[in-house]
Design a protein around this motif. Structure first.
Motif, PDB file in Angstrom:
ATOM      1  N   UNK A 169      45.911  27.759  46.407  1.00  0.00           N
ATOM      2  CA  UNK A 169      45.311  27.887  45.076  1.00  0.00           C
ATOM      3  C   UNK A 169      44.480  29.161  44.983  1.00  0.00           C
ATOM      4  N   UNK A 170      43.683  29.418  46.033  1.00  0.00           N
ATOM      5  CA  UNK A 170      42.811  30.594  46.029  1.00  0.00           C
ATOM      6  C   UNK A 170      43.627  31.881  45.950  1.00  0.00           C
ATOM      7  N   UNK A 171      44.771  31.927  46.664  1.00  0.00           N
ATOM      8  CA  UNK A 171      45.604  33.125  46.621  1.00  0.00           C
ATOM      9  C   UNK A 171      46.186  33.331  45.230  1.00  0.00           C
ATOM     10  N   UNK A 172      46.668  32.248  44.608  1.00  0.00           N
ATOM     11  CA  UNK A 172      47.224  32.367  43.262  1.00  0.00           C
ATOM     12  C   UNK A 172      46.154  32.815  42.267  1.00  0.00           C
ATOM     13  N   UNK A 173      44.968  32.222  42.371  1.00  0.00           N
ATOM     14  CA  UNK A 173      43.880  32.593  41.468  1.00  0.00           C
ATOM     15  C   UNK A 173      43.507  34.055  41.666  1.00  0.00           C
ATOM     16  N   UNK A 174      43.526  34.494  42.908  1.00  0.00           N
ATOM     17  CA  UNK A 174      43.201  35.898  43.191  1.00  0.00           C
ATOM     18  C   UNK A 174      44.201  36.841  42.522  1.00  0.00           C
ATOM     19  N   UNK A 175      45.467  36.435  42.486  1.00  0.00           N
ATOM     20  CA  UNK A 175      46.465  37.278  41.826  1.00  0.00           C
ATOM     21  C   UNK A 175      46.143  37.416  40.344  1.00  0.00           C
ATOM     22  N   UNK A 176      45.694  36.328  39.735  1.00  0.00           N
ATOM     23  CA  UNK A 176      45.318  36.388  38.323  1.00  0.00           C
ATOM     24  C   UNK A 176      44.111  37.306  38.137  1.00  0.00           C
ATOM     25  N   UNK A 177      43.132  37.178  39.013  1.00  0.00           N
ATOM     26  CA  UNK A 177      41.937  38.005  38.879  1.00  0.00           C
ATOM     27  C   UNK A 177      42.273  39.492  39.040  1.00  0.00           C
ATOM     28  N   UNK A 178      43.203  39.806  39.925  1.00  0.00           N
ATOM     29  CA  UNK A 178      43.626  41.206  40.079  1.00  0.00           C
ATOM     30  C   UNK A 178      44.321  41.702  38.815  1.00  0.00           C
ATOM     31  N   UNK A 179      45.116  40.840  38.183  1.00  0.00           N
ATOM     32  CA  UNK A 179      45.757  41.199  36.918  1.00  0.00           C
ATOM     33  C   UNK A 179      44.695  41.459  35.856  1.00  0.00           C
ATOM     34  N   UNK A 235      41.558  42.294  36.225  1.00  0.00           N
ATOM     35  CA  UNK A 235      40.787  43.519  36.503  1.00  0.00           C
ATOM     36  C   UNK A 235      41.552  44.766  36.089  1.00  0.00           C
ATOM     37  N   UNK A 236      42.873  44.680  36.123  1.00  0.00           N
ATOM     38  CA  UNK A 236      43.684  45.816  35.702  1.00  0.00           C
ATOM     39  C   UNK A 236      43.856  45.846  34.179  1.00  0.00           C
ATOM     40  N   UNK A 237      44.056  44.685  33.568  1.00  0.00           N
ATOM     41  CA  UNK A 237      44.362  44.613  32.143  1.00  0.00           C
ATOM     42  C   UNK A 237      43.109  44.608  31.260  1.00  0.00           C
ATOM     43  N   UNK A 238      42.098  43.877  31.671  1.00  0.00           N
ATOM     44  CA  UNK A 238      40.905  43.708  30.836  1.00  0.00           C
ATOM     45  C   UNK A 238      39.685  43.568  31.752  1.00  0.00           C
ATOM     46  N   UNK A 239      39.261  44.670  32.371  1.00  0.00           N
ATOM     47  CA  UNK A 239      38.193  44.584  33.383  1.00  0.00           C
ATOM     48  C   UNK A 239      36.870  44.062  32.848  1.00  0.00           C
ATOM     49  N   UNK A 240      36.670  44.125  31.535  1.00  0.00           N
ATOM     50  CA  UNK A 240      35.394  43.673  30.972  1.00  0.00           C
ATOM     51  C   UNK A 240      35.136  42.193  31.233  1.00  0.00           C
ATOM     52  N   UNK A 241      36.191  41.396  31.342  1.00  0.00           N
ATOM     53  CA  UNK A 241      35.979  39.948  31.492  1.00  0.00           C
ATOM     54  C   UNK A 241      36.055  39.490  32.947  1.00  0.00           C
ATOM     55  N   UNK A 242      36.467  40.373  33.853  1.00  0.00           N
ATOM     56  CA  UNK A 242      36.623  39.978  35.258  1.00  0.00           C
ATOM     57  C   UNK A 242      35.325  39.459  35.879  1.00  0.00           C
ATOM     58  N   UNK A 277      32.957  37.780  34.560  1.00  0.00           N
ATOM     59  CA  UNK A 277      32.716  36.416  34.089  1.00  0.00           C
ATOM     60  C   UNK A 277      33.606  35.449  34.857  1.00  0.00           C
ATOM     61  N   UNK A 278      34.868  35.809  35.025  1.00  0.00           N
ATOM     62  CA  UNK A 278      35.803  34.937  35.738  1.00  0.00           C
ATOM     63  C   UNK A 278      35.416  34.782  37.206  1.00  0.00           C
ATOM     64  N   UNK A 279      34.844  35.838  37.780  1.00  0.00           N
ATOM     65  CA  UNK A 279      34.424  35.769  39.183  1.00  0.00           C
ATOM     66  C   UNK A 279      33.053  35.122  39.348  1.00  0.00           C
ATOM     67  N   UNK A 280      32.414  34.783  38.226  1.00  0.00           N
ATOM     68  CA  UNK A 280      31.126  34.103  38.313  1.00  0.00           C
ATOM     69  C   UNK A 280      29.953  35.023  38.534  1.00  0.00           C
ATOM     70  N   UNK A 281      30.165  36.336  38.321  1.00  0.00           N
ATOM     71  CA  UNK A 281      29.082  37.289  38.545  1.00  0.00           C
ATOM     72  C   UNK A 281      28.203  37.483  37.317  1.00  0.00           C
TER      73      UNK A 281
END
Length: 912
Positions: free
Chosen positions: A25-35, A37-44, A46-50
């Motif tokens: 699950x963590x690997x799949x979620x990481x792939x989404x987060x990488x997408x 960060x490339x497509x819409x870095x402004x929201x990354x 929030x998704x990472x909890x920072x």
């Protein structure tokens, strides 16, 4: 889930087969987060909890919520893949007969218990299982999303293999990341409200993806298990596992299901099955390249082939092809007739012979099987031809058995028109003796002429034409194209007899050797607490009426009764609903035995526990002894359909689990101590239910509850989600009593109150213990250990309590502007919640809620941090949406708000 940490390498892991579900699950979620960060870095961040999402624009908030919903989808995919991998591991390590929910395991236990082959045969004669796909508005995912989820699942499964090189594994990982990116770039919401036609296509999607191939495998798996455990015996396994559908036939409160829509639905369903057979027959022909020089070709096949070719108007093309391959030529003959059948089904002119019905196609495949067996190729017959023959037996020329459903309000209106046409005055009350006498009289009279019907309203003509459609399409498409007519909100014998009268007007009441009967099964649906209590008396009286009794006899001495989980829960709360459903089944079973007709139950379940969505095996094993006898129908609604049937491994498991659970109950229920009625337990359940019902009805009877519910939940906003063609309310009413059970459950789940699955239980337990003291507690603990129904109820209540968060619920309550209403209602909810937690723990002996369900708690904990965050975002979106000054401002907020609803539903795993 929103604290994934810093970005990790995007390279595919060396082998998912050695990784835990959490790691996958963590690997799949990481792939989404990488997408992201490339497509819409402004929201990354929030998704990472920072960071929090308060500074995001409406567009960015919408994309954040979409991504959070995708997180839940990816985790669910990883869990399904892991569950499949775990089942395979158990089978490898311990054997298939140790895998719970399989025929192998059931029959191994039966053999050890001394169950004879004759007993097995007796159960096989009555075995009939039919999941029924429905289009209730509970599926928040588009087909485009389902297709991408399916591809991700398949790629994840491929990555489990250890056979790939690093280069190949990285290529698979890249494909998977592409699908994740496409998921993020695909709109998550239906832009327009789906039509019934869209819902039909959605339902058929699962057949083309998994069900067409896998349902026949259920029969083959059963045959293999029988041969393994009863090797010296022979059994006839009939096509007992079939599918029904309500999509395109369920008119109850849905004005968009017209006769034209039903007609088109039937055509689409038929085309789906015929196209499947054409594709599979083409594959079969390619495989059966058997030459007479290498194999004995039975004379009967040669003769039949020549006979068929001679009968065709133009057989030259078939004769010219594959001249030395008779099995291929026979397949070409089948294809020729299938193509003609497809033309006829589409309403186009045909030029030659076509299949009149599915039985003719079944006979052709049986002939091929017999020829192969005679030619010493029995294995080819079993492995290649029989699966396709089984598919035709299961799906025939209609894919599903379509049920028609209508509400008694509509049928009574039609009958009133009929009264006026025959009596020239207004009808009496429907509960009067005069009305009942008129119904009996109408069943003895011929149908009115077309000219006489002109006096009917358009609605009445439409209702009668619905029944006429059955007779027409049964002859044109398939004799099993329709399942039954379901009468919603059945309250009386007269309601059911009225449906028979309307069927008579359409020509469905026929003369048999023993008298008149109805060729379409009429199935009453008992939904409310009161109707469930009245059901045994209603059915006793009905089965004493000759036309009803004869109709049941024509169905194999079988009368089906549908029972509703959703409305009974909304009507009386979780514990009373379960108890009344149990009592109704036990008493109706006794009525059937008394009348010499088996009562078969059609369970109207939904996905959430409030609507009967308990684990399949546990729910079936808790049914009253003798109440199933191998006959089982159940609705599969909304998100349940995609969960069960989107992926092949899960679909195969779910089908076998359902079938084996039903078969187990049929074999064992009447000899199990756990299902022997105990007066002590039944009286305790009655007392608990009465007390819980009082607490629940007092709460929902609060005059301010509607005001609170509408303000403190997204009830009204859910209707803006384009997830179903059906309106949220019947007949346009706006009272709580007329609100459909689905949005009732949906909205209480969204705001984390979840009262539909626990409210009243604490009060019931407390009153019971107050009255009975320590002996009462000892009794409840014995019931928890020995009563399957009580254990199921308490277990599901405890799981539901894990979803409740009063702090978040309080944020929703803050949306209620009237402070007195807000504080009064919320205080009642908080008090009952605390009481229910304390009482459940007291009975079960657990220290904390959820400690007995470690796996479930772990899955929920993985989701809760994100769900909680989205809940808080939704509260603010609701506040802004409702206070927006103009429509443009509302539109800017609407998409993020609807995405929040979809996201929470995805996280919880159920909507309504």
């Amino acid at each position: 889930m929103n604290d994934a940490g810093p970005a990790s390498s995007s390279a595919a892991p060396s082998a998912f087969a050695t990784r835990s579900v959490k790691e996958a699950s963590a690997w799949l979620v990481e792939q989404l987060l990488l997408v992201v960060e490339r497509q819409l870095p402004e929201i990354a961040p929030v998704l990472r909890g920072f960071s929090a999402g308060s500074k995001l624009t409406d567009y960015e908030m919408g994309r954040t919520l979409q991504a959070q919903g995708i997180l839940f989808q990816l985790v669910s995919i990883a869990e399904q893949a892991y569950a499949m991998r775990r089942r395979r591991h158990i089978e490898r390590e311990r054997g298939h007969d140790q895998l719970l929910g399989t025929f192998d395991q059931v029959l191994a236990g039966a053999k050890r218990a001394g169950v004879t082959a004759d007993e097995i045969r007796a159960q096989l004669q009555t075995l009939r299982i039919r999941p029924v796909i429905t289009a209730h508005p509970t599926e928040a995912k588009r087909v485009s999303i389902l297709e991408k989820n399916r591809k991700i699942y398949l790629l994840l499964r491929e990555l489990e293999s250890t056979r790939w090189t690093d280069r190949e594994r990285n290529a698979l990982g890249a494909q998977l990341r592409d699908q994740v990116e496409l998921l993020f770039l695909t709109g998550d919401l239906h832009l327009e409200k789906p039509t019934v036609e869209h819902e039909v296509a959605w339902g058929l999607h699962f057949f083309s993806e998994t069900i067409f191939d896998l349902a026949p495998e259920v029969l083959a798996t059963f045959e293999q298990a029988l041969a393994k455990h009863y090797p010296d015996e022979t059994f006839e396994v009939t096509p007992f596992f079939q599918f029904g559908s309500w999509i395109g036939g369920d008119r109850d409160g849905n004005p968009f299901v017209t006769n034209a829509v039903t007609r088109q639905t039937m055509r689409d369903n038929a085309l789906a099955s015929l196209n499947y057979y054409r594709g599979r027959t083409t594959e079969l022909g390619r495989m059966l390249s058997i030459s007479p020089r290498a194999s004995h070709i039975p004379q009967m096949l040669r003769d039949e082939l020549e006979k068929r070719l001679s009968a065709l108007k133009d057989a030259s093309s078939i004769r010219a092809r594959n001249q030395m391959e008779p099995y291929r030529q026979f397949c070409n003959l089948i294809l020729y007739k299938l193509n003609q059948t497809l033309l006829a089904t589409r309403g186009e002119p045909t030029t030659d012979q076509r299949y009149a019905n599915a039985d003719e196609l079944i006979a052709d495949f049986k002939l091929m099987e017999a020829a192969l067996a005679e030619g010493r190729s029995a294995a080819l017959a079993t492995d290649l031809v029989r699966p396709l023959r089984r598919a035709v037996e299961v799906f025939r020329f209609s894919t599903v058995r379509l049920d028609l459903r209508e509400n008694t309000t509509r049928t009574t209106h039609a009958l009133a028109d009929l009264w006026r046409a025959t009596r020239e005055n207004d009808p009496p009350q429907v509960d009067s003796a005069e009305w009942r006498a008129w119904l009996d009289e109408q069943l003895q009279t011929p149908p009115l002429s077309i000219e006489e019907r002109e006096r009917f309203s358009s609605e009445t003509r439409d209702t009668i034409e619905m029944f006429e459609l059955v007779a027409e399409l049964q002859s044109k498409l398939d004799r099993e194209a329709f399942g039954s007519f379901i009468l919603s909100m059945t309250h009386s014998v007269a309601d059911v007899l009225g449906a028979y009268v309307l069927a008579k007007e359409a020509g469905l009441v026929k003369q048999g050797s023993k008298g008149v009967y109805c060729s379409l099964p009429i199935v009453p649906l008992f939904e409310t607490i009161e109707d469930l209590r009245d059901a045994p008396a209603i059915m006793r009286e009905l089965l004493a009426i000759p036309i009803v009794k004869r109709s049941a006899q024509r169905q194999g001495d079988l009368q089906e009764v549908m029972i509703g989980y959703s409305d009974s829960n909304k009507d009386g709360g979780f514990l009373p609903s379960n108890w009344e459903l149990y009592k109704a089944q036990a008493r109706l079973t006794a009525v059937g035995l008394e009348q010499g007709v088996a009562i078969a139950f059609f369970h109207g379940r939904g996905g959430s526990v409030s609507r009967g969505g308990a684990p399949t095996g546990h729910a079936i094993s808790a049914q009253p002894a003798g109440s199933i006898r191998g006959r089982f129908r159940v609705t599969e609604q909304g998100e349940v359909v995609s969960f069960k049937y989107a992926n092949r491994g899960t679909a195969a498991y779910q089908m076998e689990l359902l079938a084996s659970s039903v078969f187990t109950h049929a074999l064992k229920s009447e000899r199990e101590d756990a299902l022997i009625p105990r007066a002590e337990f039944e009286q305790a359940f009655e007392d608990l239910s009465s007390a819980a019902l009082r607490a629940y009805t007092e709460f929902v009877g609060d005059a301010n509850l509607v005001l609170y519910f509408q303000a403190a939940s997204p009830l009204e906003e859910i209707s803006l989600l384009n997830i179903g063609s059906r309106p949220a309310r019947r007949f346009g009413a706006k009272s709580l009593a007329d609100l459909r059970a689905i949005p009732w459950v949906f909205a209480w789940a969204q705001n984390r109150h979840a009262i539909t699955s626990w409210f009243g239980v604490g009060s019931g337990l407390k009153q019971f213990l107050d009255e009975r003291g320590e002996p009462g507690l000892e009794l409840l603990r014995r019931m928890h250990a020995d009563s399957r129904l009580f254990r199921l109820v308490l277990d599901e209540v405890e799981k539901a309590l894990m979803l409740v968060d009063l702090e978040i619920a309080g944020k929703y309550a803050s949306l209620v502007e009237d402070v007195a209403v807000r504080e009064s209602i919320f205080a009642k909810i908080a008090a009952e919640h605390e009481l229910t937690r304390a009482m459940v723990l007291k009975v079960t002996g657990a220290a904390t809620v959820g400690e007995r369900f470690k796996a479930y708690k772990a899955r929920l904990d993985d989701r809760l941090s994100t769900i909680n965050q989205v809940n808080l975002e939704q509260v603010e979106l609701l506040r802004r949406f409702r206070s927006a000054q103009d429509e443009n401002a509302r539109e800017l907020i609407k998409i993020p708000l609807l995405l929040s609803i979809s996201c929470i539903a995805s996280g919880l795993g159920a909507t309504g």
